[in-house]
Design a protein around this motif. Sequence first.
Motif, PDB file in Angstrom:
ATOM      1  N   SER A  53      -2.977  -5.743  -6.578  1.00 10.17           N
ATOM      2  CA  SER A  53      -2.934  -4.662  -5.601  1.00 10.17           C
ATOM      3  C   SER A  53      -3.520  -3.411  -6.247  1.00 10.17           C
ATOM      4  O   SER A  53      -2.944  -2.861  -7.185  1.00 10.17           O
ATOM      5  N   ASP A  58     -10.006   1.087  -0.193  1.00 13.42           N
ATOM      6  CA  ASP A  58      -9.516   0.082   0.744  1.00 13.42           C
ATOM      7  C   ASP A  58      -9.655  -1.338   0.208  1.00 13.42           C
ATOM      8  O   ASP A  58      -8.915  -2.232   0.604  1.00 13.42           O
ATOM      9  N   ASN A  61      -6.765  -3.469  -1.609  1.00 11.30           N
ATOM     10  CA  ASN A  61      -5.603  -2.596  -1.447  1.00 11.30           C
ATOM     11  C   ASN A  61      -4.803  -3.082  -0.253  1.00 11.30           C
ATOM     12  O   ASN A  61      -5.188  -2.858   0.888  1.00 11.30           O
ATOM     13  N   PRO A  62      -3.693  -3.774  -0.499  1.00 11.81           N
ATOM     14  CA  PRO A  62      -2.968  -4.369   0.622  1.00 11.81           C
ATOM     15  C   PRO A  62      -1.951  -3.420   1.257  1.00 11.81           C
ATOM     16  O   PRO A  62      -1.298  -3.792   2.226  1.00 11.81           O
ATOM     17  N   PHE A  63      -1.806  -2.212   0.721  1.00  8.76           N
ATOM     18  CA  PHE A  63      -0.690  -1.372   1.151  1.00  8.76           C
ATOM     19  C   PHE A  63      -0.952  -0.730   2.518  1.00  8.76           C
ATOM     20  O   PHE A  63      -2.027  -0.194   2.764  1.00  8.76           O
ATOM     21  N   THR A  64       0.030  -0.794   3.375  1.00  9.60           N
ATOM     22  CA  THR A  64      -0.096  -0.242   4.732  1.00  9.60           C
ATOM     23  C   THR A  64       1.076   0.657   5.076  1.00  9.60           C
ATOM     24  O   THR A  64       1.267   1.006   6.232  1.00  9.60           O
ATOM     25  N   ASP A  65       1.888   1.030   4.057  1.00  2.51           N
ATOM     26  CA  ASP A  65       3.048   1.866   4.376  1.00  2.51           C
ATOM     27  C   ASP A  65       2.974   3.215   3.659  1.00  2.51           C
ATOM     28  O   ASP A  65       3.998   3.819   3.341  1.00  2.51           O
ATOM     29  N   GLY A  66       1.750   3.656   3.410  1.00  2.00           N
ATOM     30  CA  GLY A  66       1.581   4.991   2.844  1.00  2.00           C
ATOM     31  C   GLY A  66       1.728   5.011   1.340  1.00  2.00           C
ATOM     32  O   GLY A  66       1.953   3.980   0.683  1.00  2.00           O
ATOM     33  N   GLY A  67       1.586   6.194   0.777  1.00  5.04           N
ATOM     34  CA  GLY A  67       1.565   6.381  -0.663  1.00  5.04           C
ATOM     35  C   GLY A  67       2.811   5.891  -1.369  1.00  5.04           C
ATOM     36  O   GLY A  67       2.772   5.555  -2.547  1.00  5.04           O
ATOM     37  N   ARG A  68       3.926   5.828  -0.653  1.00  4.69           N
ATOM     38  CA  ARG A  68       5.157   5.416  -1.334  1.00  4.69           C
ATOM     39  C   ARG A  68       5.249   3.918  -1.551  1.00  4.69           C
ATOM     40  O   ARG A  68       6.088   3.454  -2.332  1.00  4.69           O
ATOM     41  N   GLU A  69       4.426   3.127  -0.866  1.00  6.27           N
ATOM     42  CA  GLU A  69       4.647   1.673  -0.896  1.00  6.27           C
ATOM     43  C   GLU A  69       4.472   1.087  -2.293  1.00  6.27           C
ATOM     44  O   GLU A  69       5.239   0.210  -2.694  1.00  6.27           O
ATOM     45  N   PHE A  71       5.226   2.429  -5.066  1.00  6.92           N
ATOM     46  CA  PHE A  71       6.436   2.738  -5.839  1.00  6.92           C
ATOM     47  C   PHE A  71       7.644   1.952  -5.313  1.00  6.92           C
ATOM     48  O   PHE A  71       8.425   1.409  -6.088  1.00  6.92           O
ATOM     49  N   ASP A  72       7.770   1.897  -3.995  1.00  4.47           N
ATOM     50  CA  ASP A  72       8.860   1.112  -3.408  1.00  4.47           C
ATOM     51  C   ASP A  72       8.752  -0.346  -3.849  1.00  4.47           C
ATOM     52  O   ASP A  72       9.732  -0.968  -4.264  1.00  4.47           O
ATOM     53  N   CYS A  73       7.547  -0.857  -3.745  1.00  6.46           N
ATOM     54  CA  CYS A  73       7.269  -2.247  -4.082  1.00  6.46           C
ATOM     55  C   CYS A  73       7.600  -2.524  -5.556  1.00  6.46           C
ATOM     56  O   CYS A  73       8.141  -3.581  -5.900  1.00  6.46           O
ATOM     57  N   ARG A  78       8.697  -6.380  -7.249  1.00 11.02           N
ATOM     58  CA  ARG A  78       7.633  -7.309  -6.845  1.00 11.02           C
ATOM     59  C   ARG A  78       6.407  -7.216  -7.741  1.00 11.02           C
ATOM     60  O   ARG A  78       5.523  -8.066  -7.664  1.00 11.02           O
TER      61      ARG A  78
ATOM     62  N   HIS C 105       7.584  11.730  -2.745  1.00 10.93           N
ATOM     63  CA  HIS C 105       7.795  10.886  -1.556  1.00 10.93           C
ATOM     64  C   HIS C 105       9.265  10.870  -1.162  1.00 10.93           C
ATOM     65  O   HIS C 105       9.618  10.963   0.015  1.00 10.93           O
ATOM     66  N   ARG C 179       0.240   6.321   6.151  1.00 12.66           N
ATOM     67  CA  ARG C 179       1.568   6.675   6.632  1.00 12.66           C
ATOM     68  C   ARG C 179       2.246   7.758   5.807  1.00 12.66           C
ATOM     69  O   ARG C 179       3.279   8.286   6.229  1.00 12.66           O
ATOM     70  N   GLU C 180       1.688   8.149   4.633  1.00 16.63           N
ATOM     71  CA  GLU C 180       2.244   9.340   3.977  1.00 16.63           C
ATOM     72  C   GLU C 180       2.118  10.540   4.905  1.00 16.63           C
ATOM     73  O   GLU C 180       2.923  11.474   4.846  1.00 16.63           O
TER      74      GLU C 180
ATOM     75  N   GLU D 112      14.797  -1.128   0.050  1.00 18.22           N
ATOM     76  CA  GLU D 112      13.330  -0.962   0.055  1.00 18.22           C
ATOM     77  C   GLU D 112      12.882  -0.070  -1.113  1.00 18.22           C
ATOM     78  O   GLU D 112      11.846  -0.302  -1.721  1.00 18.22           O
TER      79      GLU D 112
END
Lengths: 246, 246, 269, 269
Positions: A53, A58, A61-69, A71-73, A78, C105, C179-180, D112
């Motif tokens: 990832s 683009d 880049n598989p992320f679709t939940d914004g800049g935080r994904e 870090f969340d991921c 994962r 974030h 989405r940010e 999450e």
Amino acid sequence: MTCNQDEFLICTIASLLESSRHVAVGMASPVPGSAALLVREETKGQINALRLSMIGGDANNPFTDGGRELFDCSGQGRIDTFFLGGVQIDGQANINLVGTGQYPNMDRRFPGSFGSAYMYFVVPRVILFRPEHTRRVFVPEVDFISAPGTSGKGVYRPGGPYALVTELCLMMFDRRQKRFRLTSVHPGHSIEEVLDNTGFEFDIPEQVPETPGPSDNRLNMLRSKISPEIAKTYPEFVSRVFDTAD
Amino acid sequence: MTCNQDEFLICTIASLLESSRHVAVGMASPVPGSAALLVREETKGQINALRLSMIGGDANNPFTDGGRELFDCSGQGRIDTFFLGGVQIDGQANINLVGTGQYPNMDRRFPGSFGSAYMYFVVPRVILFRPEHTRRVFVPEVDFISAPGTSGKGVYRPGGPYALVTELCLMMFDRRQKRFRLTSVHPGHSIEEVLDNTGFEFDIPEQVPETPGPSDNRLNMLRSKISPEIAKTYPEFVSRVFDTAD
Amino acid sequence: MSLFTSLDDLAQQVPDQSLVVLPPDYSNVPVAAVLALIRRGVKDLHLLFAPIGGIAGDLLIGAGCVKTLEAAAITMGEAGLAPRFSEAIQSNAITMKDSTCPAIHTALQASEKGVPFMPLRGLIGSDVLKNRSDWQVIDDPFDKDSGPIVLLPAIQPDIAMIHAPLADREGNVWIGKRRELVTMAHAAKTTLVTAEKIQDKNLLEDDLTAAGTLPDMYVGAIAEVEKGCWPLGLAGHYLPDTDMLAEYLKQAATQSGFEDWLKANGAIR
Amino acid sequence: MSLFTSLDDLAQQVPDQSLVVLPPDYSNVPVAAVLALIRRGVKDLHLLFAPIGGIAGDLLIGAGCVKTLEAAAITMGEAGLAPRFSEAIQSNAITMKDSTCPAIHTALQASEKGVPFMPLRGLIGSDVLKNRSDWQVIDDPFDKDSGPIVLLPAIQPDIAMIHAPLADREGNVWIGKRRELVTMAHAAKTTLVTAEKIQDKNLLEDDLTAAGTLPDMYVGAIAEVEKGCWPLGLAGHYLPDTDMLAEYLKQAATQSGFEDWLKANGAIR
């Protein structure tokens, strides 16, 4: 076949990714990105297939939940491998991305800590990649700890430093000893050169082999199959590094 | 013009929305939804235009960030009016959406608290809507507090109960006194009937007017313009309530 | 006030001393609106990046619009260091609140949820934490063995500023997978938008566009601005103008060169 | 194991005693997969709804698959109360963890983000809170005057189960604006998906579809199942089968009628 320094470093990093399952690559990281693309190609369809990832574009880049994904991921566990650099790095693998001199009005200010103060804690294998191997970079003690190399007992820390790749050598980090250990020295360089240019102490085993260069197969794959892929994110890097006119 | 009970209740609720700016309507709430659509139509383009966000379907539902957005948006203070009901409601405006009898193995179990334990705290005006006006519903003390009507000092509570609309009457809630006050009684009903069917004490002012019925204009607008709009979310309700063959 | 306005009127809606949040360089940075802010002469901004800044930050800092800056980094990427930012730090011209990406974030998510704080892993032992007296460390109340954890106070920006490829006449804004921008808009009191194009068709009416749409309830004003990210790029629409970015870096090496750049590019009338 | 599988093989991937999260009735409920779970005879589930359940919950409870249930409500909507749920509560056949919608969203968001807890406003003085010994109340550490606040421990489901209108051959899943499905998938260890259709074109390659796509890294398995929400509806595709839902309610008034319904609808072989 001969290869240039970037190609050599890409392949050196690739050799560190062979047991990784999910590698994430941050912004402005063409060499780590190329290494991960290479291993992904080599392991495609296999049981040990590498997932990659890349942020910063683009492509891949598989992320679709914004800049935080990213870090969340990583917080979800994962991602097992990530890359960090440093304006300064010390012998305990503390890294400084903020600047040199006395904080906050530093002598020389660099961009800032980015996500290091988090990613270094939660990603199991963080590979430090800093080509410039000088006493300016590898210091006895960093001027600002963007992220510490190790943490005391009781601190939640599934992640941390794994290896350090420079233009001179490969070192592995021993988290228990809190010390780097020289693993191999790149062709054309010596242990003495590494010692002269490193401002911190590190372990040197009795036998220090030369870092193996890439196989012809790997180099061919890098030049033919990987360079167009990395060009989607880093076109200037590709036109500089790979002599695609060949 | 005469109107049926649902139309009357829609218009009674509408009269409570005239100073609202952003009304949210939860699942399975056709009467509050109709009232809000009506006031939105009446205030369209005006300085006091009402914004409406309905969940439970795609029509008039602006949310695009998943089920949490209604709650987040309320927590941000963007929503000033919401509706709740209750299996039981007591004189301190405590509401019970969980069931009757001893929790957890209740005599009669109802669906559950939904978002009430949050929305009742953060939305400034919560209108309690419960048509059935009986001592079974309006009890001295609820068997389970899904959400309390009032909170002690120090509890973060910008929101709370504003009014109660039933088939018999309209009451307003006084948060300082922690009591309902009878505001008006619907045509064809009496204060005595309200007293007989209410299991909790409430204030009765000297003058209790009759709840005004809807103007012909409002009723016409409801039947002609609003019923097709509410049918997008609640088709069965519309075919039952509005004699659209007229 | 009408929802639809001009670029310069949009800039008028940013009071001095506002806490303004801007997106990172890869995500729809409203550079045209930033230049309009400089034209308007905005002062004493508390500027927040979600979570890193580039030329937009360097411009506002160089133009003297910023009192406090909060970001995980300010960088011109491959091109080099941000010159006006570096200079301002070294000369103590701005107060810098160094942060780290997920902390920003998270602080915005706390505001989005209307809670006073949120926890975040990591950070313990970092000088980032050491220099943030507004952050707290507590023991995990659920598990004494899980160690200390950092609590970050919510950040509620007064204004989020974003650019978008598309908006509609209702005020809905298509942001796609960026989405940010949604988190920023939810967290902020209001959001000012520049859009390449404003279309008649309601973005929420089509399932496909609705999935990437910020609803109008969060939007304070919209100005139609073509190439609103220039000299940065807008994914799927235009690439960064790397020549102009290089030229900027060259000129902005000195304050007077920087001011020449501003004049040449319409940020000083 | 291949990513693409059959409906019944998908159900085999849910071990007994799993913590399974399902979406609410308005959002892509994988009812066909729930019926497959009942066919497989899954036992002792900890079933979580994000945040309310309907027929999917009633079916699993009636079929004896559920040990613990956590939800903000179980309802058949306008049609009435959920009969097998009500019966199970009254007869103490399941352990009910009553919650409230935003508490479930928040606990999933905590998972999450990889944090052990998150705070939530409200709740103080509610019997929902009083009956949740796993929740804690603390004083806001940032502002002693801001009063007590509830901390909710993260909930990490073993498995999220969702239905989607579309998936692709890479394992990406289009969920549109139904983003509670994204939170569920991020929070869970893995996500099992049924999809109306699996297409060749990569959903991430087009900006318009990427905006509503859950990437494959969260997805454990996908089965192509037409009308996978039936008798519930799938927004933009088919409406709920209200006749069948009414018929279900009628039959499920008794356990034997419920079992007849299961047999007639293929959930018992």
